[in-house]
Design a protein around this motif. Structure first.
Motif, mmCIF file in Angstrom:
data_model
loop_
_atom_site.group_PDB
_atom_site.id
_atom_site.type_symbol
_atom_site.label_atom_id
_atom_site.label_comp_id
_atom_site.label_asym_id
_atom_site.label_seq_id
_atom_site.Cartn_x
_atom_site.Cartn_y
_atom_site.Cartn_z
ATOM 1 N N TRP A 170 36.695 19.172 74.132
ATOM 2 C CA TRP A 170 36.503 20.540 73.624
ATOM 3 C C TRP A 170 35.023 20.769 73.339
ATOM 4 O O TRP A 170 34.331 19.889 72.830
ATOM 5 N N ASP A 187 38.687 22.352 77.131
ATOM 6 C CA ASP A 187 39.096 23.527 76.359
ATOM 7 C C ASP A 187 37.942 23.893 75.412
ATOM 8 O O ASP A 187 36.998 23.120 75.270
ATOM 9 N N VAL A 220 36.431 26.004 71.703
ATOM 10 C CA VAL A 220 36.669 26.451 70.326
ATOM 11 C C VAL A 220 35.668 27.567 70.067
ATOM 12 O O VAL A 220 34.467 27.392 70.321
ATOM 13 N N ASP A 221 36.155 28.676 69.546
ATOM 14 C CA ASP A 221 35.298 29.856 69.392
ATOM 15 C C ASP A 221 34.195 29.609 68.359
ATOM 16 O O ASP A 221 34.249 28.660 67.575
ATOM 17 N N ALA A 259 37.824 27.328 62.981
ATOM 18 C CA ALA A 259 38.582 27.509 64.227
ATOM 19 C C ALA A 259 38.947 26.151 64.828
ATOM 20 O O ALA A 259 40.043 25.967 65.378
ATOM 21 N N LEU A 260 38.033 25.196 64.682
ATOM 22 C CA LEU A 260 38.293 23.841 65.183
ATOM 23 C C LEU A 260 39.475 23.226 64.440
ATOM 24 O O LEU A 260 40.377 22.646 65.052
ATOM 25 N N LYS A 316 42.757 24.773 65.572
ATOM 26 C CA LYS A 316 43.132 24.350 66.922
ATOM 27 C C LYS A 316 43.606 22.897 66.924
ATOM 28 O O LYS A 316 44.518 22.535 67.665
ATOM 29 N N GLN A 370 47.198 22.753 65.696
ATOM 30 C CA GLN A 370 48.127 23.147 66.774
ATOM 31 C C GLN A 370 48.238 22.048 67.821
ATOM 32 O O GLN A 370 49.328 21.718 68.295
ATOM 33 N N ALA A 371 47.089 21.445 68.176
ATOM 34 C CA ALA A 371 47.078 20.411 69.224
ATOM 35 C C ALA A 371 47.870 19.190 68.774
ATOM 36 O O ALA A 371 48.538 18.537 69.586
ATOM 37 N N ASN A 408 40.076 35.096 75.648
ATOM 38 C CA ASN A 408 40.473 33.819 75.037
ATOM 39 C C ASN A 408 39.623 33.471 73.808
ATOM 40 O O ASN A 408 40.115 32.867 72.864
#
Ligand code: PLP
Length: 385
Positions: A74, A95, A97-98, A110-111, A114, A117-118, A348
């Motif tokens: 990421w 992938d 991360v914003d 945001a990390l 994510k 979720q991951a 995205n």
């Protein structure tokens, strides 16, 4: 045209390169290890591995950390494509991360989201690459905390940030990461024409990267499978590359290194002049996080559309027509056609996209004169006043 960035080459640089050109060694001779030692000392790292580009440094850093097919890497969408391409070179999945809308760096919150979720989906990343955008460090304390919790490795992409500091320590000391990489491309803080460096405090990773830089070939008997005690004997024990830096480049780098402090000081001087003169215009100026001392590779403004009806695209063209070499750093990587072909969509990573729709990089390099900067400032006042 005033460019957005430019190298600064003086007589000492020329003499340094000429001396090597007349010596016995053109490629990887005595200058490369000397340059490596001095960079390692400068940034407070144990080991430094010089290579022929920042991109090569990213590639061997990923391989040294064992990135391969089925793994995820990421990074931030607000970066040069190389920070993401290195994952694909290794056959891994990429992938993003914003960003944080103020620092334009990867957003730790945001990390975290994510990663949660991951973890549920069993697809945690093996490596995260925080990019120190414009020379300002990412919030490494928070990222490192998440790395401890979720067991990922960290490569700092410090291509912009040579000479920068985080919590009063030089970027590259790798206190918060496994490996840090630098680029010495001509627009970066110091240059070797093309060139890059990976630094680390981990001996194993350093040894692996040294092998990968040069074909995976070793003459070290301790690393050989069949330790034949013959003077001509060497072994290829890994699949490496020819990513070596030349002695000419290292000589240029050594000479440039003596001016690092001056370069960064001049960039700060230019940044404070921009800050002062542009503060009343409908622009968003670079935010500086309290933990960071930027090397100011870039000076990025955003058009504040709440305060002006002049669209970014028009302002950009007006500046270009006035012979000011403005630029955009960066078109978000996931919106590149190649990345769209991998399945990424516009939308995205909305904060990176919003930023990229409003940003303009102004000229910023040590050789920019006061007169040129005044001209740039006056043109901005004219167009936005
Ligand atoms: C310049 C740059 C690179 C690549 O460096 P090269 O030396 O040109 O290969 C990688 N990442 C970022 C963020 C860069 O700006």
């Amino acid at each position: 045209m005033i460019p957005y960035g430019k190298q600064s080459i003086n007589k000492a640089d020329l003499a340094s390169v000429l001396e090597v050109l007349q010596s016995d060694w053109l490629t990887q001779g005595p200058m490369v290890p000397k340059f490596e030692r001095e960079v390692a000392n400068k940034v407070g790292a144990e080991y430094a591995i010089a290579v022929n580009s920042g991109t090569s440094a990213l590639h061997i850093a990923c391989l040294a950390l064992g990135l391969g097919p089925r793994d995820y890497l990421w990074t931030s969408p607000n970066t040069f494509v190389a920070s993401a391409n290195c994952a694909l070179y290794c056959g891994a999945k990429i992938d993003f991360v914003d960003i944080n809308p103020h620092t334009y760096n990867i957003c730790p919150a945001a990390l975290k989201l994510k990663l949660e979720q991951a973890e549920r989906h069993g697809c945690l990343p093996k490596i995260v690459i925080p990019v120190h955008f414009s020379g300002q460090a990412c919030e490494m304390d928070k990222i490192k905390e998440l790395a401890n919790r979720y067991k990922f490795k960290i490569i700092e992409d410090a291509s912009h940030a040579f000479g920068g500091r985080y919590k009063d320590l030089p970027i590259g000391n790798s206190a918060y990461s496994d490996i840090t990489i630098f680029s010495f491309h001509p627009v970066k803080i110091i240059t070797t024409a093309e060139g890059g460096m990976a630094v680390t405090n981990n001996e194993k990773l350093a040894k692996r990267m040294q092998l990968l830089r040069s074909h995976g070939v070793t003459r070290d008997p301790k690393l050989m499978l069949h330790n034949k005690n013959e003077p001509w004997y060497y072994e290829q024990i890994n699949l490496g590359f020819n990513y070596r830096m030349t002695d000419l480049q290292a000589a240029l780098g050594l000479s440039q290194l003596t001016r690092l402090t001056d370069f960064v000081e001049k960039r700060h001087y230019l940044a404070s002049a921009y800050n002062k003169e542009l503060q009343d215009l409908p622009l968003i100026l670079p935010f500086q996080h309290k933990d960071t001392f930027s090397s100011y590779h870039l000076y990025v403004i955003q058009v504040n559309t709440h305060r002006t009806s002049l669209p970014r695209n028009i302002l950009f063209k007006k500046l270009q027509n006035a012979n000011i070499g403005v630029n955009l750093h960066y078109i978000p990587v996931h919106t590149q056609p190649y990345y769209q072909s991998l399945g990424f969509l516009r939308g995205n990573f909305p904060r990176s996209e919003h930023y990229a729709d409003h940003a303009i990089s102004l000229p910023m390099y040590p050789g920019l004169t006061e007169e040129e900067q005044k001209y740039i400032i006056n043109q901005l006042k004219l167009f936005l006043g």
